[in-house]
Enzyme design. Structure first.
Site, short mmCIF file in Angstrom:
data_model
loop_
_atom_site.label_atom_id
_atom_site.label_comp_id
_atom_site.label_asym_id
_atom_site.label_seq_id
_atom_site.Cartn_x
_atom_site.Cartn_y
_atom_site.Cartn_z
N GLY A 85 13.49 11.38 60.74
CA GLY A 85 14.42 12.58 59.44
C GLY A 85 15.34 12.24 60.84
N LEU A 86 16.32 11.85 59.61
CA LEU A 86 17.55 12.05 60.06
C LEU A 86 17.89 13.16 60.80
CD1 LEU A 86 19.31 10.70 56.81
CD2 LEU A 86 19.17 9.14 59.10
N SER A 87 19.04 12.87 61.76
CA SER A 87 19.62 14.33 62.35
C SER A 87 20.51 15.26 61.57
CB SER A 87 21.22 13.93 63.19
OG SER A 87 21.75 15.24 63.67
N GLY A 88 19.78 16.06 61.50
CA GLY A 88 19.94 17.55 60.49
C GLY A 88 19.06 17.12 59.04
N SER A 89 18.09 16.53 59.22
CA SER A 89 17.47 16.63 58.08
C SER A 89 16.36 18.09 58.04
CB SER A 89 16.20 15.25 57.81
OG SER A 89 15.93 15.54 59.31
N GLY A 90 15.60 18.06 58.52
CA GLY A 90 15.11 19.94 59.34
C GLY A 90 13.83 20.14 60.01
N LYS A 91 14.11 18.65 60.70
CA LYS A 91 12.96 18.72 61.48
C LYS A 91 12.36 19.83 63.14
CE LYS A 91 14.43 14.73 63.82
NZ LYS A 91 15.74 15.06 63.13
N SER A 134 13.51 9.07 65.89
CA SER A 134 13.04 8.20 65.55
C SER A 134 13.03 6.85 64.82
CB SER A 134 11.34 8.62 66.25
OG SER A 134 10.82 9.47 65.42
S1 PPS Z 1 15.97 9.45 68.62
O1 PPS Z 1 16.99 8.49 67.73
O2 PPS Z 1 14.77 9.62 67.71
O3 PPS Z 1 16.08 8.58 69.96
O4 PPS Z 1 16.81 10.57 68.75
P1 PPS Z 1 16.47 12.25 69.57
O5 PPS Z 1 15.66 11.49 70.96
O6 PPS Z 1 15.56 13.05 68.70
O7 PPS Z 1 17.69 12.67 69.70
C1 PPS Z 1 18.36 13.16 68.04
C2 PPS Z 1 19.46 14.15 68.62
O8 PPS Z 1 20.43 14.09 69.14
C3 PPS Z 1 21.70 14.65 68.96
N1 PPS Z 1 22.88 13.18 68.79
C4 PPS Z 1 22.29 12.27 68.16
N2 PPS Z 1 21.53 12.08 66.70
C5 PPS Z 1 21.48 10.38 66.37
N3 PPS Z 1 21.73 10.17 66.17
C6 PPS Z 1 23.16 9.58 67.68
N4 PPS Z 1 24.26 9.32 68.00
C7 PPS Z 1 23.13 11.30 68.48
N5 PPS Z 1 24.27 11.64 69.07
C8 PPS Z 1 23.55 13.05 69.38
C9 PPS Z 1 20.79 15.18 67.43
O9 PPS Z 1 21.03 16.37 68.37
C10 PPS Z 1 19.72 14.92 67.15
O10 PPS Z 1 18.70 16.06 66.82
P2 PPS Z 1 18.43 15.49 65.33
O11 PPS Z 1 17.41 17.31 65.62
O12 PPS Z 1 17.70 15.53 64.77
O13 PPS Z 1 19.71 16.68 64.80
#
Ligand code: PPS
Ligand code: MG
Length: 202
Positions: free
Chosen positions: A36-42, A110
């Site tokens: 899910g998107l960043s901040g979606s609640g994973k 992912s």
């Molecule tokens: S991926 O796409 O699966 O390889 O990403 P992931 O390893 O889950 O890392 C996502 C967390 O990194 C931080 N972050 C970003 N997320 C998305 N896009 C960009 N450009 C980015 N830069 C830093 C962010 O804290 C993500 O964590 P979550 O928990 O998803 O918010």
């Protein structure tokens, strides 16, 4: 550049198997893969889920993007290539846990079907329980828990998922959780309900 190793002789068939280890732990190991998107609640769901599973006697391990990227994957960024390598390594790590009888709770953006297919292929589709943690870009941007959405808008973060880097929703996930319509507690309950039967060893 390193050269690829040759003369490797794996011993997979001579080491104690997964079944024996699942037996010791009295559980079926699975990979619960939250996308899910960043901040979606994973992460929030993973933490709640782990507590609930622990209460019921299950041994779990959370694998979370923000944590993994400070350790084993600290040399990787957010290009498509690096994200694929990030997920490939994590899937391999998950497989090690799987073979150890341990349930992993994975929280990784992912973002594409291809990337999740890499993981699914490595883990094995029987053991890969894909949970789509669904919140729209707008909702995640309003939450902006870590301030990343503001930075991405200001151009301080490149390749930000959903803005200048793609996110493809899973087409047929094991489970979908709409976090804008449920509290974290309700979300965890829904995951537990769907997943528990797969984890209980008969
Ligand atoms: S991926 O796409 O699966 O390889 O990403 P992931 O390893 O889950 O890392 C996502 C967390 O990194 C931080 N972050 C970003 N997320 C998305 N896009 C960009 N450009 C980015 N830069 C830093 C962010 O804290 C993500 O964590 P979550 O928990 O998803 O918010
Ligand atoms: Mg997180």
């Amino acid at each position: 550049m390193t050269t690829k190793a040759t003369n490797i002789h794996p011993v997979f068939d001579r080491i104690l198997g997964r079944e024996d280890k699942e037996g010791i732990l009295n559980q079926n190991s699975k990979v619960i893969w939250m996308t899910g998107l960043s901040g979606s609640g994973k992460t929030t769901i993973a933490i709640g889920l782990e507590k609930e599973l622990q209460k019921r006697g299950f041994l779990t391990q959370i694998l979370d993007g923000d944590n993994i990227r400070t350790g084993i994957n600290k040399n990787l960024g957010f290009s498509e290539e690096d994200r694929t390598e990030n997920i490939r390594r994590i899937a391999e790590v998950s497989k090690l846990f799987l073979n150890c009888g341990v349930i992993t709770i994975n929280c990784f953006v992912s973002p594409t079907i291809d990337i999740r297919d890499v993981a699914k292929e490595i883990v094995g589709k029987e053991d890969f329980l894909e949970v789509y943690v669904n919140a729209s870009y707008k909702v995640c941007e309003e939450r902006d828990v870590k301030g990343l959405y503001k930075k991405a808008r200001n151009g301080e973060i490149k390749n930000f998922t959903g803005l200048d880097s793609p996110f493809e929703a899973p087409e047929n996930p094991f489970l979908e959780i709409k976090t804008s319509e449920m509290t974290p507690v309700e979300s965890v309950e829904k995951v537990i309900e769907a997943i528990l039967p797969r984890l209980i060893r008969n």
